[in-house]
Scaffold this motif. Sequence first.
Motif, mmCIF file in Angstrom:
data_model
loop_
_atom_site.group_PDB
_atom_site.id
_atom_site.type_symbol
_atom_site.label_atom_id
_atom_site.label_comp_id
_atom_site.label_asym_id
_atom_site.label_seq_id
_atom_site.Cartn_x
_atom_site.Cartn_y
_atom_site.Cartn_z
ATOM 1 N N ALA A 95 -28.867 -111.100 -69.572
ATOM 2 C CA ALA A 95 -29.386 -111.977 -68.529
ATOM 3 C C ALA A 95 -30.269 -113.034 -69.186
ATOM 4 C CB ALA A 95 -30.190 -111.191 -67.497
ATOM 5 N N ALA A 96 -30.111 -114.283 -68.784
ATOM 6 C CA ALA A 96 -30.895 -115.366 -69.377
ATOM 7 C C ALA A 96 -31.396 -116.304 -68.282
ATOM 8 C CB ALA A 96 -30.049 -116.146 -70.390
ATOM 9 N N VAL A 138 -26.622 -116.196 -66.200
ATOM 10 C CA VAL A 138 -27.520 -117.288 -66.592
ATOM 11 C C VAL A 138 -28.043 -117.987 -65.334
ATOM 12 C CG1 VAL A 138 -27.810 -119.362 -67.991
ATOM 13 C CG2 VAL A 138 -26.158 -117.612 -68.686
ATOM 14 N N ALA A 139 -29.361 -118.169 -65.271
ATOM 15 C CA ALA A 139 -30.006 -118.863 -64.157
ATOM 16 C C ALA A 139 -30.910 -119.955 -64.712
ATOM 17 C CB ALA A 139 -30.818 -117.878 -63.315
ATOM 18 N N THR A 195 -22.998 -117.980 -63.748
ATOM 19 C CA THR A 195 -24.206 -118.757 -63.463
ATOM 20 C C THR A 195 -24.625 -118.502 -62.026
ATOM 21 O OG1 THR A 195 -22.860 -120.683 -62.882
ATOM 22 C CG2 THR A 195 -23.695 -120.563 -65.132
ATOM 23 N N VAL A 196 -25.924 -118.368 -61.824
ATOM 24 C CA VAL A 196 -26.472 -118.099 -60.494
ATOM 25 C C VAL A 196 -27.541 -119.136 -60.180
ATOM 26 C CG1 VAL A 196 -25.953 -115.642 -60.580
ATOM 27 C CG2 VAL A 196 -28.146 -116.444 -61.426
ATOM 28 N N GLU A 197 -27.704 -119.407 -58.910
ATOM 29 C CA GLU A 197 -28.662 -120.416 -58.476
ATOM 30 C C GLU A 197 -29.948 -119.771 -57.999
ATOM 31 O OE1 GLU A 197 -27.877 -123.399 -59.146
ATOM 32 O OE2 GLU A 197 -25.804 -122.892 -59.654
ATOM 33 N N GLY A 198 -31.004 -120.580 -57.923
ATOM 34 C CA GLY A 198 -32.268 -120.096 -57.397
ATOM 35 C C GLY A 198 -33.165 -119.540 -58.473
ATOM 36 N N LEU A 254 -33.853 -111.235 -63.653
ATOM 37 C CA LEU A 254 -32.804 -111.570 -62.683
ATOM 38 C C LEU A 254 -32.355 -110.346 -61.879
ATOM 39 C CD1 LEU A 254 -30.482 -113.940 -64.796
ATOM 40 C CD2 LEU A 254 -32.579 -114.494 -63.596
ATOM 41 N N GLU A 255 -33.282 -109.441 -61.609
ATOM 42 C CA GLU A 255 -32.931 -108.171 -60.966
ATOM 43 C C GLU A 255 -32.153 -108.367 -59.661
ATOM 44 O OE1 GLU A 255 -35.173 -104.284 -58.997
ATOM 45 O OE2 GLU A 255 -36.208 -105.460 -60.522
#
Length: 374
Positions: A123-124, A194-195, A218-221, A232-233
Motif C-alpha cells: 500500500a502506498a 496507491v492513493a 489506484t484509489v481516490e480520497g 489505507l485500511e
Amino acid sequence: MRLSFLEPLYKQAGPYASVYLDTSRDSAVADPDAAIALRRRRLQDTLTSEGADRDSVTAATLAMGGDTDVPGTHGQAVFTAHGRLALLQELPAPPARDTAHFGTLPDTMPLIVQHSPGIPYVAAHVHYSGRHSTDAGGTVRFEAEVGVWPLTKVTPGHHLHEEIPVTDWLNAAEAIGRELGGHARRVNAEAVVVAGDVWARGILVRRLPHPLRGQVITVEGAGESPPRRALLEHWLDSLFSGRMAAHDRSLLATFLAQRARPAHDRASAEGLAAAVSALQRGRVKALFLNNHPESRLRLWTGPEPGQLALTEQELRSYGIQDVREERADAALTRALVGTRAELVLVPEQHLRLYEGVGVLLRYTERRPAAAPPG
C-alpha cells in the motif's frame, strides 16, 4: 494458507485454555477498560468451571487485555497450558462473542479464520498538494507499507517513509519504484494499492517495475490511517473483502481439476472420512474447509497429530490407549500442523464441499480401472 503460526502452540503439551476476547477500547462504552475487566472475569470463571488448573487460568488472565497500545476495533486470542502462555495473538476484528474453552486440544479455528484471506500486498500513499510541475516548490511526502491482509490491521507491516522536494520527484520516484518492486517480490504481493495526489502518484506508478504495474489499483480520497493501523485500511478492507488469496485459489483450482478426473486416477477426495484417512497416512497436501462454527462434528484423537479417527474403536484398534473425543475442526487443524499440510477456507458461494471437507493429496495411489463388463 500455511499454518506455521500455530507451530509454537502445538509444541506445548495440553490440555489448553483457549480464550477469545474483544479488547477494543475506542468503542461507545463509557469505560472500555472496566468493560474488558468484567468480561475477563467472566472468561476466567468459565475456564475454572471447565476444570482448568489455577496456574493456566492465572496465565490467561494476565495476558487478557494487555494490548492497550493497539487502537481501533480488535480482539485477542490467548492460549495457555500448564500455567504458561503458549500463544498470544492480536485479532484484526473482535470475536463474534467472547469465549473460553479448556480441553485436550486448543480451539484454533476462530484464530485461523481471522488470518484469512492472508493476501500479501503493498500500500502506498503519495501526499502532495502543490502545483503539478517538477519545477514547483514544496515537498512530496511518500509512505508505503508491505504486509499481509488483514493482519496488518493490528500487526504493522514493513513501513517506508520519504520526504522529497518536488524538483527531485522524477528521479526519486524511480528509486522508490525499484525499492517497492523488491519488497513486492519478497512477499509475492498480489496487489499494489496507491492513493494520493493524481499527478504525483502517476509519476510513481509509471516508474514501478513493469511486472508490478499490472497489479496496481489506484484509489481516490484520503489515505490517512490512525497510528499503528494499516495504511489505507479502509480501502484494503473494501478491496479484499470476500476475496481468496491467489495461492489458495490456485490450490482450489488444482483440487477441482483433480475432482474431474476418473476415480482411479484422482488425487483428491471429499468428506470427513476421506480427509481423516488421508491425514492418518500423512498424504494431505491441502485440506479445504467450508467453515461452520456451529458444526457438531466430532472426531476421536490420540496424543499424536496423525492419531485421529471417526470412532473410538478404530483408534483403540491401532493400540492407542489415551483417546479423547474432540471438535472435528480442532482435530483436523492439529493434524494439518503436524504434517505441514495447508488449509484453504472455501466460502460456500465458491464451492460447497461434501460434509464441508475436501482434500488435495500429495500423491495418487493408482488403482487399476474397472474392467469393462462382458
